[in-house]
Motif scaffolding. Structure first.
Motif, PDB file in Angstrom:
ATOM      1  N   MET A 120       0.850  -1.163   0.000  1.00 27.84           N
ATOM      2  CA  MET A 120       0.000   0.000   0.000  1.00 27.84           C
ATOM      3  C   MET A 120       0.897   1.228   0.000  1.00 27.84           C
ATOM      4  SD  MET A 120      -2.871   1.153   2.772  1.00 27.84           S
ATOM      5  CE  MET A 120      -3.763  -0.370   2.568  1.00 27.84           C
ATOM      6  N   ASP A 121       0.568   2.169  -0.823  1.00 34.56           N
ATOM      7  CA  ASP A 121       1.284   3.425  -0.885  1.00 34.56           C
ATOM      8  C   ASP A 121       1.106   4.170   0.432  1.00 34.56           C
ATOM      9  OD1 ASP A 121       1.496   6.408  -1.540  1.00 34.56           O
ATOM     10  OD2 ASP A 121       2.262   5.455  -3.361  1.00 34.56           O
ATOM     11  N   LEU A 122       2.126   4.885   0.848  1.00 33.11           N
ATOM     12  CA  LEU A 122       2.035   5.619   2.117  1.00 33.11           C
ATOM     13  C   LEU A 122       0.891   6.620   2.134  1.00 33.11           C
ATOM     14  CD1 LEU A 122       5.788   6.215   2.924  1.00 33.11           C
ATOM     15  CD2 LEU A 122       4.189   4.798   4.182  1.00 33.11           C
ATOM     16  N   SER A 123       0.567   7.183   0.981  1.00 39.06           N
ATOM     17  CA  SER A 123      -0.528   8.153   0.938  1.00 39.06           C
ATOM     18  C   SER A 123      -1.893   7.500   1.132  1.00 39.06           C
ATOM     19  CB  SER A 123      -0.515   8.921  -0.393  1.00 39.06           C
ATOM     20  OG  SER A 123      -0.794   8.043  -1.465  1.00 39.06           O
TER      21      SER A 123
ATOM     22  N   GLU B 137      -3.633  -8.273  -2.816  1.00 36.24           N
ATOM     23  CA  GLU B 137      -2.402  -7.910  -2.115  1.00 36.24           C
ATOM     24  C   GLU B 137      -2.012  -8.992  -1.104  1.00 36.24           C
ATOM     25  OE1 GLU B 137      -0.432  -4.073   0.140  1.00 36.24           O
ATOM     26  OE2 GLU B 137      -2.606  -4.255   0.130  1.00 36.24           O
ATOM     27  N   ILE B 138      -2.984  -9.532  -0.412  1.00 33.19           N
ATOM     28  CA  ILE B 138      -2.732 -10.593   0.572  1.00 33.19           C
ATOM     29  C   ILE B 138      -2.221 -11.858  -0.110  1.00 33.19           C
ATOM     30  CG2 ILE B 138      -3.819 -12.123   2.266  1.00 33.19           C
ATOM     31  CD1 ILE B 138      -5.784  -9.750   2.818  1.00 33.19           C
ATOM     32  N   ALA B 139      -2.905 -12.297  -1.152  1.00 31.45           N
ATOM     33  CA  ALA B 139      -2.522 -13.527  -1.852  1.00 31.45           C
ATOM     34  C   ALA B 139      -1.145 -13.397  -2.493  1.00 31.45           C
ATOM     35  CB  ALA B 139      -3.570 -13.875  -2.901  1.00 31.45           C
ATOM     36  N   ARG B 140      -0.883 -12.274  -3.141  1.00 30.24           N
ATOM     37  CA  ARG B 140       0.415 -12.054  -3.791  1.00 30.24           C
ATOM     38  C   ARG B 140       1.531 -12.066  -2.758  1.00 30.24           C
ATOM     39  NH1 ARG B 140       1.597  -6.388  -6.520  1.00 30.24           N
ATOM     40  NH2 ARG B 140       1.188  -5.820  -4.377  1.00 30.24           N
ATOM     41  N   ALA B 141       1.342 -11.385  -1.653  1.00 31.27           N
ATOM     42  CA  ALA B 141       2.376 -11.331  -0.616  1.00 31.27           C
ATOM     43  C   ALA B 141       2.660 -12.714  -0.033  1.00 31.27           C
ATOM     44  CB  ALA B 141       1.957 -10.362   0.487  1.00 31.27           C
ATOM     45  N   ARG B 142       1.628 -13.487   0.217  1.00 33.96           N
ATOM     46  CA  ARG B 142       1.827 -14.845   0.755  1.00 33.96           C
ATOM     47  C   ARG B 142       2.600 -15.717  -0.220  1.00 33.96           C
ATOM     48  NH1 ARG B 142      -4.165 -15.884   3.249  1.00 33.96           N
ATOM     49  NH2 ARG B 142      -3.897 -14.564   5.083  1.00 33.96           N
TER      50      ARG B 142
ATOM     51  N   ALA C 234      10.308  -5.302  -6.484  1.00 31.56           N
ATOM     52  CA  ALA C 234       9.851  -3.973  -6.890  1.00 31.56           C
ATOM     53  C   ALA C 234       8.434  -4.142  -7.436  1.00 31.56           C
ATOM     54  CB  ALA C 234      10.774  -3.358  -7.922  1.00 31.56           C
ATOM     55  N   MET C 235       7.500  -4.362  -6.543  1.00 29.77           N
ATOM     56  CA  MET C 235       6.118  -4.618  -6.946  1.00 29.77           C
ATOM     57  C   MET C 235       5.335  -3.321  -6.954  1.00 29.77           C
ATOM     58  SD  MET C 235       5.481  -8.193  -4.934  1.00 29.77           S
ATOM     59  CE  MET C 235       5.553  -7.422  -3.338  1.00 29.77           C
ATOM     60  N   ASP C 236       4.542  -3.127  -7.985  1.00 26.86           N
ATOM     61  CA  ASP C 236       3.727  -1.924  -8.134  1.00 26.86           C
ATOM     62  C   ASP C 236       4.564  -0.658  -8.180  1.00 26.86           C
ATOM     63  OD1 ASP C 236       1.464  -3.580  -8.045  1.00 26.86           O
ATOM     64  OD2 ASP C 236       1.351  -3.415  -5.869  1.00 26.86           O
TER      65      ASP C 236
END
Length: 95
Positions: A1-4, A16-21, A91-93
Motif C-alpha cells: 500500500m502506498d504511504l498516501s 495484495e494478501i494472496a500475492r504477498a503470501r 519492486a512490486m507496483d
C-alpha cells in the motif's frame, strides 16, 4: 500500500494478501540482504522479515518525516543508498 493510502483503507485487498503470501516464500532461500523497493507501509517487508534470517532493506521515497517503524527492517529513502549485494530484490507496483 502506498504511504498516501495507508489511512484510507481498513482492510487489505485480497490480491495484495494472496500475492504477498505467494511471493514471500522466496525469502526462505535468501542468504544475503533482501530489498523491497517501493515498500510503502511495510506490509510486504514485514512478511519477508518474518520468513527470513537475512536482513531486509525497505526503500520508499515517502519515508521522509513520518516514517513507519519496523524492528529489524532498515529503511531507506533512495536506491542510491543501498548496499551493493542482495539475494532478492522486489519492486512490486513500482513504475
Amino acid at each position: 500500500m502506498d504511504l498516501s493510502e495507508q489511512h484510507s483503507f481498513l482492510e487489505r485487498h485480497p490480491w495484495e494478501i494472496a500475492r504477498a503470501r505467494c511471493i514471500s516464500m522466496l525469502a526462505d532461500t535468501a542468504d544475503r540482504h533482501i530489498c523491497d523497493i517501493g515498500a510503502g507501509d511495510l506490509y510486504f517487508a514485514k512478511m519477508i522479515h518474518a520468513r527470513s534470517a537475512a536482513p531486509v532493506v525497505a526503500v520508499d521515497p515517502g519515508y521522509q518525516g513520518d516514517v513507519p517503524q519496523a524492528d529489524g527492517i532498515e529503511l531507506r529513502t533512495s536506491i542510491h543508498e543501498l548496499p551493493s549485494v542482495f539475494s532478492l530484490c522486489f519492486a512490486m507496483d513500482v513504475l
